[in-house]
Design a protein around this motif. Structure first.
Motif, short mmCIF file in Angstrom:
data_model
loop_
_atom_site.label_atom_id
_atom_site.label_comp_id
_atom_site.label_asym_id
_atom_site.label_seq_id
_atom_site.Cartn_x
_atom_site.Cartn_y
_atom_site.Cartn_z
N ALA A 287 -9.44 38.82 34.98
CA ALA A 287 -9.64 37.76 35.97
C ALA A 287 -9.17 36.45 35.37
N GLU A 288 -8.15 35.88 35.95
CA GLU A 288 -7.62 34.62 35.43
C GLU A 288 -8.72 33.57 35.40
N SER A 289 -8.97 33.02 34.24
CA SER A 289 -10.05 32.05 34.06
C SER A 289 -9.55 30.90 33.21
N ALA A 290 -10.15 29.72 33.42
CA ALA A 290 -9.75 28.55 32.67
C ALA A 290 -10.97 27.87 32.08
N VAL A 291 -10.84 27.38 30.84
CA VAL A 291 -11.89 26.54 30.27
C VAL A 291 -11.80 25.19 30.97
N ALA A 292 -12.73 24.98 31.90
CA ALA A 292 -12.66 23.80 32.76
C ALA A 292 -13.58 22.69 32.30
N ALA A 293 -14.48 22.98 31.34
CA ALA A 293 -15.40 21.96 30.86
C ALA A 293 -15.95 22.39 29.50
N GLY A 294 -16.51 21.42 28.80
CA GLY A 294 -17.13 21.71 27.51
C GLY A 294 -18.53 21.12 27.44
N MET A 295 -19.38 21.77 26.67
CA MET A 295 -20.73 21.27 26.38
C MET A 295 -20.86 21.16 24.87
N LEU A 296 -21.23 19.99 24.37
CA LEU A 296 -21.34 19.76 22.94
C LEU A 296 -22.78 19.38 22.60
N GLN A 305 -23.63 6.22 20.27
CA GLN A 305 -22.20 5.92 20.32
C GLN A 305 -21.41 6.94 19.53
N GLN A 306 -21.91 7.32 18.37
CA GLN A 306 -21.23 8.36 17.59
C GLN A 306 -21.23 9.69 18.33
N ALA A 307 -22.32 9.97 19.05
CA ALA A 307 -22.37 11.20 19.84
C ALA A 307 -21.32 11.17 20.94
N ARG A 308 -21.16 10.03 21.60
CA ARG A 308 -20.14 9.90 22.65
C ARG A 308 -18.74 10.09 22.07
N GLU A 309 -18.52 9.54 20.89
CA GLU A 309 -17.21 9.69 20.26
C GLU A 309 -16.94 11.15 19.90
N ALA A 310 -17.97 11.86 19.45
CA ALA A 310 -17.81 13.28 19.14
C ALA A 310 -17.48 14.07 20.41
N ILE A 311 -18.12 13.72 21.51
CA ILE A 311 -17.86 14.40 22.78
C ILE A 311 -16.43 14.12 23.24
N GLU A 312 -15.98 12.88 23.10
CA GLU A 312 -14.62 12.54 23.49
C GLU A 312 -13.60 13.33 22.67
N SER A 313 -13.84 13.46 21.38
CA SER A 313 -12.94 14.22 20.52
C SER A 313 -12.93 15.69 20.91
N TYR A 314 -14.09 16.21 21.24
CA TYR A 314 -14.19 17.61 21.66
C TYR A 314 -13.47 17.83 22.98
N ALA A 315 -13.66 16.90 23.91
CA ALA A 315 -12.98 17.01 25.21
C ALA A 315 -11.46 17.00 25.05
N GLU A 316 -10.99 16.14 24.16
CA GLU A 316 -9.55 16.08 23.91
C GLU A 316 -9.04 17.38 23.30
N ALA A 317 -9.84 17.97 22.41
CA ALA A 317 -9.42 19.20 21.75
C ALA A 317 -9.29 20.36 22.73
#
Length: 338
Positions: A287-296, A305-317
């Protein structure tokens, strides 16, 4: 139902079943049992408005009156530790039911079975799958719902939490949303489900398919994932859930800072972008599936603020929006899923 939760020497970091029931269960929790933290209160460790500020006590004899004891720990291998026996025995002698999500079956323990019969109690082994499971027919995609599966880079990365938080966020947006519980914590919260890590391997995908079909038609169905696809011990159950649920969307869960497989530290975790691509490639033939979101999970980071930066880096990855659903809001990624 008034419950006490056994979490000796593990609360809260390594007692995810206890934390899940505290966060999402309908039960009235009157105490947590942890001999190392006796005298403290739950809110000293989990400061969330939805979590009760009940006491932490050393044993059942110190707990307020309750109806059932929940074993709130699920160690690697699902074994029963001898140090828990006095509390389970004490609960049964008080006439209380006992719920456990272990591979060790309480109903097969001679002492516990005898005490349960003597005191008219029930032993509930939630990791006891039904006897009539079959192989998958590859029909989960036929349900009239968007099926979203929470997957992870490792065990204990927040897959159950992601499913529960996303359901609540969807409902707040007016959507008809449901959760498919595939593990002991989800089953204790929802009151139904199949612990797929105890099914016969041939029947794992069929068990997940059955549950997806059983929840009926919804706007969106969030399936609780288990294990991880590259885990050296638990990859099989992950594979069964991916193919059995036939998801349209995937949510990739990870713990910030974790670089090796928990409990198997000689195995490094692949980079997040590689893991996302691995899940998509693995799901695609069925079944064609896509990673559409991440949870960190950013609980190990003190500064917001550091947590937000970590989430942004994860989202970019992973090339998808991401959030920490406990620290911030699950709704931040809902639009990409539904």
């Amino acid at each position: 139902m008034r419950v006490a939760i056994l979490a000796h020497e593990q609360f809260p970091e390594r007692a995810k079943t206890a934390v899940g029931v505290l966060r999402y269960g309908d039960q009235e929790v009157v105490a947590v049992l942890d001999r190392d933290r006796a005298g403290d209160s739950i809110r000293e460790y989990l400061d969330e408005p939805r979590i009760p500020n009940a006491p932490i006590v050393a044993g059942v004899e110190d707990a307020p009156e309750f109806d059932a004891l929940i074993v709130g720990i699920a160690p690697i291998g699902g074994g029963f530790e001898a140090s828990w026996r006095p509390d389970v025995r004490g609960a049964l002698e008080r006439g209380c039911d006992v719920y456990a999500g272990l591979h060790y079956q309480l109903n097969e323990d001679e002492e516990f079975a005898r005490l349960a019969a003597e005191h008219d109690c029930e032993l509930v082994d939630v990791r006891d799958p039904p006897d009539d499971l079959t192989v998958s027919e590859a029909r989960a995609r036929e349900v009239d719902a968007t099926v979203v599966l929470a997957v992870g880079t490792d065990c204990s990365t927040g897959k159950m939490t992601a499913a529960m938080e996303l359901r609540e966020a969807a409902r707040e947006e007016g959507l008809d949303a449901a959760v498919v519980p595939t593990g002991q914590t989800g089953i204790l919260i929802e009151g139904w489900g199949i612990a797929v890590d105890r099914t016969i391997s041939d029947f794992t995908a069929g068990a997940v398919e059955r549950m997806v079909q059983a929840v009926g038609d919804h706007d969106v169905v969030f399936v609780e994932g288990q294990g991880a696809l590259a885990h050296p011990a638990y990859s099989a159950v992950t594979a069964g859930i991916v193919h059995g649920s036939m998801p349209e969307k995937l949510v990739l869960c990870h713990e910030a800072g974790r670089q090796a497989v928990h409990g198997y530290e000689s195995f490094s975790l692949p980079p997040a972008e590689e893991y996302a691509a691995l899940y998509e490639r693995f799901a695609d033939p069925v079944a064609e599936s896509a990673v559409a979101a991440g949870m960190l999970n950013t609980s190990g980071i003190d500064d917001d603020q550091q947590a937000r930066e970590a989430i942004e880096s994860y989202a970019e990855a992973i090339d998808a929006p991401a959030t920490d659903p406990i620290r911030f809001e699950a709704s931040a990624v809902l639009d990409t899923l539904v």
